[in-house]
Design a protein around this motif. Structure first.
Motif, PDB file in Angstrom:
ATOM      1  N   THR A 510       0.830  -1.206   0.000  1.00 56.93           N
ATOM      2  CA  THR A 510       0.000   0.000   0.000  1.00 56.93           C
ATOM      3  C   THR A 510       0.862   1.253   0.000  1.00 56.93           C
ATOM      4  N   ALA A 511       1.984   1.222   0.738  1.00 55.95           N
ATOM      5  CA  ALA A 511       2.879   2.382   0.789  1.00 55.95           C
ATOM      6  C   ALA A 511       3.474   2.676  -0.583  1.00 55.95           C
ATOM      7  N   ILE A 512       3.771   1.650  -1.369  1.00 58.38           N
ATOM      8  CA  ILE A 512       4.323   1.863  -2.711  1.00 58.38           C
ATOM      9  C   ILE A 512       3.280   2.518  -3.617  1.00 58.38           C
ATOM     10  N   LYS A 517       1.072   7.678  -6.244  1.00 59.52           N
ATOM     11  CA  LYS A 517       0.030   8.695  -6.345  1.00 59.52           C
ATOM     12  C   LYS A 517       0.548  10.055  -5.924  1.00 59.52           C
ATOM     13  N   GLU A 518       1.364  10.082  -4.873  1.00 60.08           N
ATOM     14  CA  GLU A 518       1.895  11.363  -4.415  1.00 60.08           C
ATOM     15  C   GLU A 518       2.807  11.990  -5.461  1.00 60.08           C
ATOM     16  N   LYS A 519       3.508  11.158  -6.214  1.00 60.44           N
ATOM     17  CA  LYS A 519       4.389  11.670  -7.270  1.00 60.44           C
ATOM     18  C   LYS A 519       3.648  11.834  -8.596  1.00 60.44           C
ATOM     19  N   THR A 523      -0.647   7.580 -13.136  1.00 63.86           N
ATOM     20  CA  THR A 523      -1.336   7.657 -14.428  1.00 63.86           C
ATOM     21  C   THR A 523      -0.462   7.169 -15.570  1.00 63.86           C
ATOM     22  N   THR A 524       0.854   7.125 -15.339  1.00 63.11           N
ATOM     23  CA  THR A 524       1.776   6.696 -16.403  1.00 63.11           C
ATOM     24  C   THR A 524       2.427   5.350 -16.109  1.00 63.11           C
ATOM     25  N   SER A 525       2.170   4.789 -14.938  1.00 60.12           N
ATOM     26  CA  SER A 525       2.772   3.498 -14.582  1.00 60.12           C
ATOM     27  C   SER A 525       1.815   2.720 -13.696  1.00 60.12           C
ATOM     28  N   SER A 526       2.056   1.441 -13.633  1.00 61.62           N
ATOM     29  CA  SER A 526       1.242   0.570 -12.778  1.00 61.62           C
ATOM     30  C   SER A 526       2.162  -0.418 -12.062  1.00 61.62           C
TER      31      SER A 526
END
Length: 627
Positions: A510-512, A517-519, A523-526
């Motif tokens: 969850t932290a990862i 999201k914070e960075k 939207t560009t990676s999963s």
């Protein structure tokens, strides 16, 4: 009559003291029995069977002489013969008439190391229960039981020493010697006392002996001579007559005084006392010397108390039970040697040295860690290693290979250090044990009851239906519980410690995701997470409660990929990924794999107990660029 009793006491004292001394000298006999061993043909190894060493009762003393280095070890006969199966050697057994017989045994298979001969140095093998190395002359005491043998060699190339002898100490105890000599000394002292009393009684019986006056000398007539006549003294002139003759100067000889009599008669008691002491002190001295000069072998054992046995759990040994592969002392020695090698490898980042004592997931984790430490100076925290004391040894009971040992190690110097649980495996008779799984044991974990080291345990098949969960299903079950949480079919079957570990893994995932999201990179990676069980057979050793301790491994993978064709995944400040991949970014992303080693206590089938997590450890195994 006192003289008669004194003589009788002297005679008995002489007999008793003589009998006691004779028991320790002329009647004692030899102190040991020796058997010479010889070989018909010079071979690099000599194997002496236990029946030779047990030809006579008692402690065995082995004597080996020869120029150069001498190596002696003892082990189970089956293990020693397996180690020698690829070479020829001399075997010494007991023949007719309890005489040693030697024969040459040919190799049963091709040399394990290749080549025409093994030429293998026996020093350093983990098979030996104990070993000794000396130069030119070696003496050691043993107490081997049937089923064990002694290996004698040099370096595996030169012929073994030929001057070999075995001796047994004979029972030379004489428990009556001490009491006999002591009793003789007491009778000697009693005889002296009786003798002194007899002399004293005899002297008193004669009465006082005094010297009478001697014969008077013959007297001669005394001729009176006339002298001047003295005038009489008249009375009343103030003088008195001198009846004692003081005026004439005449005195009588003094009479002997009573003080003089006491002075002359007081010398006799002191003289008699000196004579008694002169006779009594040698007897006392002789008695003390005889009593103190006797060793413990000259006295019977008085007051020997039987130790009170300590109650232990009852263990029923199966009829076909094999011997344990190691003893507790042997297990401690092996773990200490492994720890020393691993510490040297960690200090020098020498993976080749680590490979000699590590295998499996433990070796993979060390390989990655050494590569990181060679490039990242900040990675200085100590690596997981066995503690200095082996608290529990659970060896597998088998006579075949591969074989395994489970050990729980603790620190004697630091009470706050977590215990380390590990497994060791030996692939064949010529290989040493290597650690395959190793993990830290949390404080909340409780180790199950297991069989003692002298009995050993059996290996549970991976597909066993007699456990609450088959060992081959355990890794997959825990992986599913981590990935699915409460929705997993195995939820509720693991204890609180296992649930806490599973939750910590979920929290890290969850932290990862939160970091992406914070960075604004979500939207560009999963990121995808998956925990799987590698295709390897887990090690399962039975416990006393019909359960098992099962060691498994799971791989936790984290895969990050771009979601668009023009996006790239940059490593950034991730030093580990940069060192292991050698790149700064990738258009296809990266996959990071963590290896988690787990030890579970699995109850028996039908038990209401949960599967308990005993120990766990996580290592970074790899970071790879996606293809």
């Amino acid at each position: 009559m006192r003289f008669v009793w004194a003589v009788v006491a002297f005679v008995l004292a002489t007999v008793l003291i003589g009998a006691g001394i004779a028991q320790r000298t002329i009647f004692m006999g030899p102190t040991e029995q020796t058997m010479e061993l010889s070989a018909d043909e010079a071979q690099p190894y000599v194997l002496v069977d236990a029946e030779v060493l047990n030809a006579h009762p008692g402690l065995q003393t082995l004597l080996v002489r020869g120029e150069g280095q001498i190596f002696v070890a003892y082990a189970r006969t089956g293990d020693a013969e397996a180690w020698l199966s690829d070479t020829s050697y001399t075997k010494v057994t007991l023949g007719k008439g309890d005489e040693p017989v030697s024969e040459t045994v040919d190799a049963q298979q091709a040399p394990a190391g290749g080549g025409e001969t093994s030429g293998r140095n026996p020093a350093g093998s983990d098979l030996w229960l104990d070993s000794f190395v000396e130069d030119d002359y070696l003496v050691t005491e043993m107490q081997l039981t049937p089923g064990h043998s002694v290996l004698i060699a040099r370096d595996g190339v030169e012929p073994a020493p030929e001057d070999i002898a075995v001796s047994w100490a004979l029972d030379t105890r004489t428990p009556l010697a001490g009491p006999l000599m002591t009793a003789g000394g007491v009778l000697l002292l009693a005889g002296l006392v009786l003798y002194i009393l007899a002399i004293r009684h005899q002297r008193r019986g004669r009465g006082p002996l005094r010297k009478g006056p001697g014969p008077l000398p013959e007297t001669q007539p005394i001729e009176m001579q006339s002298g001047p006549r003295r005038e009489p003294i008249e009375a009343g002139d103030g003088t008195a007559a001198d009846p004692d003759g003081a005026a004439t100067g005449r005195t009588d000889p003094p009479a002997p005084t009573s003080e003089g009599e006491e002075q002359s008669t007081g010398r006799a008691p002191r003289t008699a006392l000196r004579r008694r002491l002169a006779l009594g002190l040698p007897a006392l001295t002789l008695t003390a010397v005889l009593a103190t000069g006797c060793s413990a072998e000259s006295w019977p054992e008085f007051g020997a108390q039987t130790p009170t046995p300590t109650p232990t759990p009852t263990v029923v040994t199966p009829e076909d039970q094999k011997p344990p592969v190691v003893t507790k002392k042997q297990g401690q020695r092996i773990v200490s040697e492994i720890t020393e090698v691993v510490q040297q490898a960690d200090a020098e980042l020498d993976i080749a040295r680590a490979e000699t004592r590590l295998a499996g997931a433990v070796l993979e984790g060390r390989r990655t860690e050494y590569a990181l430490r060679a490039k990242i100076a900040e990675r200085t925290e100590p690596l997981t290693a066995p503690r200095d004391k082996v608290k529990i040894v659970l060896p597998e009971a088998t006579d075949s290979w591969p074989r395994a040992v489970l050990a729980l190690t603790v620190s004697e110097k630091d009470d706050t250090a977590a215990p380390v649980l590990l497994t060791m495996t030996q692939d064949d008779p010529w290989s040493n044990y290597r650690i395959t799984e190793m993990a830290d044991m949390p404080a909340a974990a409780e180790f199950p009851d297991v069989a003692p080291a002298w009995l050993g345990t059996t290996r549970i098949p991976a597909e066993s239906p007699f456990l609450a969960l088959a060992p081959e299903q355990l890794a997959e079950a825990f992986s599913d519980f981590v990935d699915s949480g409460d929705k997993s079919e195995f939820a509720g079957r693991f204890d609180a410690t296992a649930e806490k570990l599973a939750q910590s893994i979920r929290d890290s995932r969850t932290a990862i995701l939160t970091g992406l999201k914070e960075k604004k990179a979500d939207t560009t990676s999963s990121v995808a997470f998956d925990m799987t069980a590698p295709e390897e057979t887990p090690l399962s050793l039975a416990t006393l409660g019909s359960g098992a301790v099962v060691a498994v491994r799971v791989d936790d993978t984290e895969t990050i990929t771009p979601t668009s064709s023009d996006a790239v995944i940059r490593i950034g400040e991730n030093q580990e990924a940069s060192v292991l991949t050698g790149v700064k970014e990738s258009a296809k992303g990266f996959t990071t794999t963590y290896g988690i080693q787990l030890f579970f206590s699995v109850p028996a089938q039908g038990s209401k107990e949960q599967i308990r997590l005993l120990a766990y450890h996580q290592d970074l195994l790899s970071v790879k660029v996606n293809k």
